[in-house]
Design a protein around this motif. Structure first.
Motif, PDB file in Angstrom:
ATOM      1  N   ALA A   1       0.824  -1.369  -0.227  1.00 56.74           N
ATOM      2  CA  ALA A   1      -0.195   0.013   0.044  1.00 56.74           C
ATOM      3  C   ALA A   1       0.816   1.080  -0.228  1.00 56.74           C
ATOM      4  CB  ALA A   1      -0.900  -0.018   1.208  1.00 56.74           C
ATOM      5  N   GLU A   2       0.758   2.031  -0.937  1.00 62.68           N
ATOM      6  CA  GLU A   2       1.352   3.560  -1.000  1.00 62.68           C
ATOM      7  C   GLU A   2       0.184   4.595  -1.559  1.00 62.68           C
ATOM      8  OE1 GLU A   2       5.917   4.609  -2.838  1.00 62.68           O
ATOM      9  OE2 GLU A   2       4.824   2.926  -3.454  1.00 62.68           O
ATOM     10  N   LYS A   3       0.674   5.965  -1.030  1.00 62.16           N
ATOM     11  CA  LYS A   3       0.277   7.084  -1.717  1.00 62.16           C
ATOM     12  C   LYS A   3       1.253   7.411  -2.778  1.00 62.16           C
ATOM     13  CE  LYS A   3      -2.501  10.541  -2.595  1.00 62.16           C
ATOM     14  NZ  LYS A   3      -1.838  11.125  -3.810  1.00 62.16           N
ATOM     15  N   LEU A   4       1.032   7.194  -3.914  1.00 60.63           N
ATOM     16  CA  LEU A   4       1.951   7.862  -5.087  1.00 60.63           C
ATOM     17  C   LEU A   4       2.091   9.285  -5.023  1.00 60.63           C
ATOM     18  CD1 LEU A   4       1.410   4.942  -7.584  1.00 60.63           C
ATOM     19  CD2 LEU A   4       3.202   4.897  -5.820  1.00 60.63           C
ATOM     20  N   GLY A   5       2.816   9.741  -5.850  1.00 58.97           N
ATOM     21  CA  GLY A   5       3.054  11.179  -6.078  1.00 58.97           C
ATOM     22  C   GLY A   5       1.643  11.809  -6.583  1.00 58.97           C
ATOM     23  N   SER A   6       1.671  13.263  -6.433  1.00 59.86           N
ATOM     24  CA  SER A   6       0.542  13.965  -6.851  1.00 59.86           C
ATOM     25  C   SER A   6       0.244  13.791  -8.319  1.00 59.86           C
ATOM     26  CB  SER A   6       0.773  15.234  -6.715  1.00 59.86           C
ATOM     27  OG  SER A   6       1.824  15.929  -7.206  1.00 59.86           O
ATOM     28  N   PHE A   7       1.173  13.385  -9.324  1.00 60.73           N
ATOM     29  CA  PHE A   7       0.973  13.120 -10.542  1.00 60.73           C
ATOM     30  C   PHE A   7       0.034  11.966 -10.835  1.00 60.73           C
ATOM     31  CE2 PHE A   7       4.476   9.956  -9.294  1.00 60.73           C
ATOM     32  CZ  PHE A   7       3.809   8.877 -10.040  1.00 60.73           C
ATOM     33  N   ASP A   8      -0.136  11.130  -9.617  1.00 60.33           N
ATOM     34  CA  ASP A   8      -0.719   9.750 -10.084  1.00 60.33           C
ATOM     35  C   ASP A   8      -2.436  10.278 -10.081  1.00 60.33           C
ATOM     36  OD1 ASP A   8      -0.927   6.836 -10.000  1.00 60.33           O
ATOM     37  OD2 ASP A   8      -1.973   7.318  -8.071  1.00 60.33           O
ATOM     38  N   GLY A   9      -2.840  10.823  -8.897  1.00 61.13           N
ATOM     39  CA  GLY A   9      -4.437  11.291  -8.771  1.00 61.13           C
ATOM     40  C   GLY A   9      -5.345  10.149  -8.526  1.00 61.13           C
ATOM     41  N   ARG A  10      -5.046   9.140  -8.100  1.00 61.02           N
ATOM     42  CA  ARG A  10      -5.815   7.820  -7.854  1.00 61.02           C
ATOM     43  C   ARG A  10      -5.730   7.432  -6.751  1.00 61.02           C
ATOM     44  NH1 ARG A  10      -3.272   3.513 -11.795  1.00 61.02           N
ATOM     45  NH2 ARG A  10      -1.432   4.583 -11.102  1.00 61.02           N
ATOM     46  N   GLY A  11      -5.512   8.405  -5.646  1.00 59.55           N
ATOM     47  CA  GLY A  11      -5.565   8.180  -4.239  1.00 59.55           C
ATOM     48  C   GLY A  11      -4.486   7.068  -3.736  1.00 59.55           C
ATOM     49  N   ILE A  12      -4.715   5.894  -3.029  1.00 57.01           N
ATOM     50  CA  ILE A  12      -4.032   5.245  -2.297  1.00 57.01           C
ATOM     51  C   ILE A  12      -3.975   3.891  -3.079  1.00 57.01           C
ATOM     52  CG2 ILE A  12      -3.329   3.601  -0.476  1.00 57.01           C
ATOM     53  CD1 ILE A  12      -4.714   5.894   1.337  1.00 57.01           C
ATOM     54  N   THR A  13      -2.607   3.369  -3.797  1.00 58.87           N
ATOM     55  CA  THR A  13      -2.547   2.283  -4.406  1.00 58.87           C
ATOM     56  C   THR A  13      -2.154   0.936  -3.370  1.00 58.87           C
ATOM     57  OG1 THR A  13      -1.917   3.594  -6.380  1.00 58.87           O
ATOM     58  CG2 THR A  13      -1.292   1.201  -6.374  1.00 58.87           C
ATOM     59  N   PHE A  14      -2.893  -0.147  -3.626  1.00 56.06           N
ATOM     60  CA  PHE A  14      -2.547  -1.063  -2.825  1.00 56.06           C
ATOM     61  C   PHE A  14      -2.860  -2.429  -3.439  1.00 56.06           C
ATOM     62  CE2 PHE A  14      -7.063  -0.160  -2.395  1.00 56.06           C
ATOM     63  CZ  PHE A  14      -7.718  -1.208  -1.919  1.00 56.06           C
ATOM     64  N   GLY A  15      -2.434  -3.769  -2.764  1.00 52.75           N
ATOM     65  CA  GLY A  15      -2.721  -4.926  -3.123  1.00 52.75           C
ATOM     66  C   GLY A  15      -1.849  -5.430  -4.350  1.00 52.75           C
ATOM     67  N   CYS A  16      -2.054  -6.598  -4.872  1.00 57.78           N
ATOM     68  CA  CYS A  16      -1.212  -7.360  -5.616  1.00 57.78           C
ATOM     69  C   CYS A  16      -1.042  -6.785  -7.058  1.00 57.78           C
ATOM     70  CB  CYS A  16      -1.658  -8.784  -5.618  1.00 57.78           C
ATOM     71  SG  CYS A  16      -3.181  -9.168  -6.633  1.00 57.78           S
ATOM     72  N   ILE A  17      -2.008  -6.099  -7.446  1.00 61.67           N
ATOM     73  CA  ILE A  17      -1.864  -5.372  -8.978  1.00 61.67           C
ATOM     74  C   ILE A  17      -2.039  -4.004  -8.897  1.00 61.67           C
ATOM     75  CG2 ILE A  17      -2.348  -7.558 -10.337  1.00 61.67           C
ATOM     76  CD1 ILE A  17      -5.204  -6.213 -10.711  1.00 61.67           C
ATOM     77  N   GLY A  18      -2.098  -3.364  -7.711  1.00 61.38           N
ATOM     78  CA  GLY A  18      -2.370  -1.904  -7.373  1.00 61.38           C
ATOM     79  C   GLY A  18      -3.906  -1.328  -7.858  1.00 61.38           C
ATOM     80  N   PHE A  19      -4.639  -2.013  -7.127  1.00 64.95           N
ATOM     81  CA  PHE A  19      -6.107  -1.705  -6.839  1.00 64.95           C
ATOM     82  C   PHE A  19      -5.908  -0.123  -6.260  1.00 64.95           C
ATOM     83  CE2 PHE A  19      -6.289  -5.975  -6.264  1.00 64.95           C
ATOM     84  CZ  PHE A  19      -7.481  -6.473  -7.122  1.00 64.95           C
ATOM     85  N   THR A  20      -6.737   0.634  -6.531  1.00 66.56           N
ATOM     86  CA  THR A  20      -6.611   1.993  -6.173  1.00 66.56           C
ATOM     87  C   THR A  20      -7.829   2.637  -5.365  1.00 66.56           C
ATOM     88  OG1 THR A  20      -7.199   3.118  -8.166  1.00 66.56           O
ATOM     89  CG2 THR A  20      -5.049   2.700  -7.885  1.00 66.56           C
ATOM     90  N   THR A  21      -7.758   3.367  -4.300  1.00 67.58           N
ATOM     91  CA  THR A  21      -9.003   3.954  -3.693  1.00 67.58           C
ATOM     92  C   THR A  21      -9.891   4.997  -4.415  1.00 67.58           C
ATOM     93  OG1 THR A  21      -7.721   5.587  -2.534  1.00 67.58           O
ATOM     94  CG2 THR A  21      -7.689   3.470  -1.457  1.00 67.58           C
ATOM     95  N   GLY A  22      -8.983   5.652  -5.628  1.00 69.29           N
ATOM     96  CA  GLY A  22      -9.757   6.763  -6.254  1.00 69.29           C
ATOM     97  C   GLY A  22     -10.202   6.248  -7.683  1.00 69.29           C
TER      98      GLY A  22
END
Length: 266
Positions: free
Chosen positions: A56-77
């Motif tokens: 789980a990680e909050k990527l940089g502001s360029f990403d814009g998808r909230g928090i990325t997490f899990g085995c393939i990068g599900f996102t909260t946004g």
């Protein structure tokens, strides 16, 4: 063109029960080959040859998808993260991530940008910590289920619809589905179809067709995510080497690192 991870709805997740043709079964019957395809994408996503379920990680502001997490990068946004947590909670109602569902539901209802993204993480203050601490086998089960429903099955369906016979074609389509969503993958495929005047099932050479799809995806990523465009280069090297069957073991180089692909992703 819409951007990464197209709008995913709960309806998609619940109704993506696909009946595959014999051609699709032929291309996915070997579970070892499926594991290789999944491994290539997890290397591109997390620089790991095995799934990391509690990443789980909050990527940089360029990403814009909230928090990325899990085995393939599900996102909260981008909806898929909420779909995952809802399904996990069905499997284990007392899990420690269920408390975030109200916040995730609220985020899903908020306005998203034209690419289907929302960077709001209000109410998710300890989400990263709790995901990293979650070693529940049912959380892993939920991730693998939603991976199949939202990304793998659509990829197989797309590969079948164009008449693909090479494992590399399916692997690349799956990687596009994870990175751009099913709709994004379809756009690149349709662009190649228009350029070449048909699909592999129409007699277009599959390698030539796949190379064209790679060209369109690379051009988009070069502008939108320059670093991310290297994952296209990585797959193109496999194509140029003639490794269309993706028989393990083989080397896969992306973002400057070389990984041994052996199909041991789980």
């Amino acid at each position: 063109m819409k951007n990464l991870r197209k709008l995913v709805t709960l309806a998609v997740s619940l109704t993506m029960c696909l009946s595959f043709s014999s051609a699709a079964l032929a291309i996915t019957a070997n579970s070892e080959q499926k594991a290789v395809d999944l491994q290539l994408t997890t290397v591109c996503e997390n620089s790991k040859t095995k799934f990391v379920y509690n990443y789980a990680e909050k990527l940089g502001s360029f990403d814009g998808r909230g928090i990325t997490f899990g085995c393939i990068g599900f996102t909260t946004g981008t909806y898929d993260g909420n779909i995952l947590i809802h399904y996990y909670t069905k499997l284990n109602p007392n899990n420690n991530l269920a408390k975030y569902i109200p916040a995730l539901d609220r985020i899903d209802k908020e306005e998203h940008d034209e690419d289907g993204k929302n960077d709001d993480i209000k109410g998710l203050d300890n989400f990263i910590k709790d995901v990293k601490a979650c070693n529940d086998s049912l959380f892993k089960k939920a991730q693998l289920y939603e991976l199949d429903e939202m990304y793998w099955k659509p990829a197989v369906s797309l590969a079948t619809s164009i008449g693909a016979k090479h494992q590399l074609t399916l692997a690349f389509i799956y990687d596009m589905c994870v990175n751009h969503g099913e709709d994004g993958a379809k756009e690149y495929i349709n662009s190649a179809k228009k350029k070449l005047g048909g699909l592999p099932k129409d007699g277009i050479d599959e390698n030539k067709f796949l190379s064209s799809v790679m060209d369109y995806r690379y051009a988009f990523l070069k502008d939108d995510d320059p670093e991310g465009s290297d994952r296209v280069n990585a797959y193109r090297k496999l194509l140029k080497a003639g490794n269309v069957d993706l028989k393990p073991d083989f080397n896969f180089t992306v973002y400057g690192d070389t990984f041994n692909i052996d199909g041991d992703v789980y």
